[in-house]
Design a protein around this motif. Structure first.
Motif, PDB file in Angstrom:
ATOM      1  N   ASN A 103       0.873  -1.178   0.000  1.00 40.70           N
ATOM      2  CA  ASN A 103       0.000   0.000   0.000  1.00 40.70           C
ATOM      3  C   ASN A 103       0.908   1.224   0.000  1.00 40.70           C
ATOM      4  O   ASN A 103       1.767   1.356   0.876  1.00 40.70           O
ATOM      5  CB  ASN A 103      -0.904  -0.009   1.235  1.00 40.70           C
ATOM      6  N   GLN A 105       1.145   5.195   0.287  1.00 40.79           N
ATOM      7  CA  GLN A 105       0.449   6.409   0.749  1.00 40.79           C
ATOM      8  C   GLN A 105       1.300   7.618   0.399  1.00 40.79           C
ATOM      9  O   GLN A 105       2.378   7.815   0.947  1.00 40.79           O
ATOM     10  CB  GLN A 105       0.227   6.358   2.263  1.00 40.79           C
ATOM     11  N   GLN A 107       2.601  11.318   0.485  1.00 40.14           N
ATOM     12  CA  GLN A 107       2.702  12.257   1.607  1.00 40.14           C
ATOM     13  C   GLN A 107       2.671  13.719   1.169  1.00 40.14           C
ATOM     14  O   GLN A 107       2.688  14.603   1.992  1.00 40.14           O
ATOM     15  CB  GLN A 107       3.994  12.003   2.375  1.00 40.14           C
TER      16      GLN A 107
END
Length: 196
Positions: A103, A105, A107
């Motif tokens: 996964n 993500q 920022q």
């Protein structure tokens, strides 16, 4: 440094041996589960490397507010570590994300993505396949022979040349292809060396 009894010298661990024994863990399910059948080997190697990074993150206490372990690992660094281009490393990360093994993500601008390693899916059918893989790894290797019953180069280089060729294992076509001269009737042997 204190003198070591020569009797124990061979039993000691040395620094180079610790590095030689270092390895990455590759879950066998990535080779047995149909979901991962089309996973590239670059992605499998990257996943094994990500497991090592994940374990280091746990030790460093990189845990988010929900209690999940995360880590940072840029595509550039991955490219260096698995010896591919940065473009390929980006594709590998996307491939792992598509298979729900990673996964990613984002920022924000100029910040590295936060990565979460995801567990591979395992199916009860994988249990037998994994057991079979383990059994094959422990089984003695049978010598590899060609159509004539001769050991192949692979078998010879693997040290299997000790076994004499087994004539019974030759195919009928191979046996008939090269008859022994003693089996050929004398009237069919040309003893005349003249060319016509």
């Amino acid at each position: 440094m204190s003198a070591i009894d020569p009797e124990f010298q061979a039993l000691l661990y040395f620094k180079d041996e610790q590095y030689r024994a270092a390895f990455c863990k590759l879950p066998m399910v990535l080779m047995t589960n149909e979901k991962y059948a089309d996973l590239t080997n670059n992605a499998r190697v990257a996943y094994a490397l990500l497991i090592s990074r994940f374990e280091l993150s746990y030790q460093n206490d990189w845990i988010d507010d929900s209690g999940a372990i995360y880590f940072y690992y840029t595509a550039k660094k991955m490219a260096e570590d698995i010896h591919v281009s940065e473009r390929t490393a980006i594709k590998v990360r996307q491939e792992l994300a598509k298979k729900k093994l990673l996964n990613i993500q984002r920022q924000g601008l100029h910040k590295p993505a936060r990565l979460y390693l995801l567990k591979p899916v395992i199916d009860p059918k994988d249990f037998n396949k994994i057991d079979a893989l383990k059994a094959r790894a422990k089984a003695p290797v049978e010598p590899t022979r060609n159509e004539l019953g001769q050991l192949t180069r692979d078998a010879i280089s693997a040290g299997q040349a000790k076994t004499p060729p087994n004539q019974d294992s030759m195919s009928r076509r191979a046996k008939s292809a090269l008859p022994d001269m003693q089996d050929v009737h004398a009237k069919y042997i040309n003893t005349n060396n003249k060319t016509r």
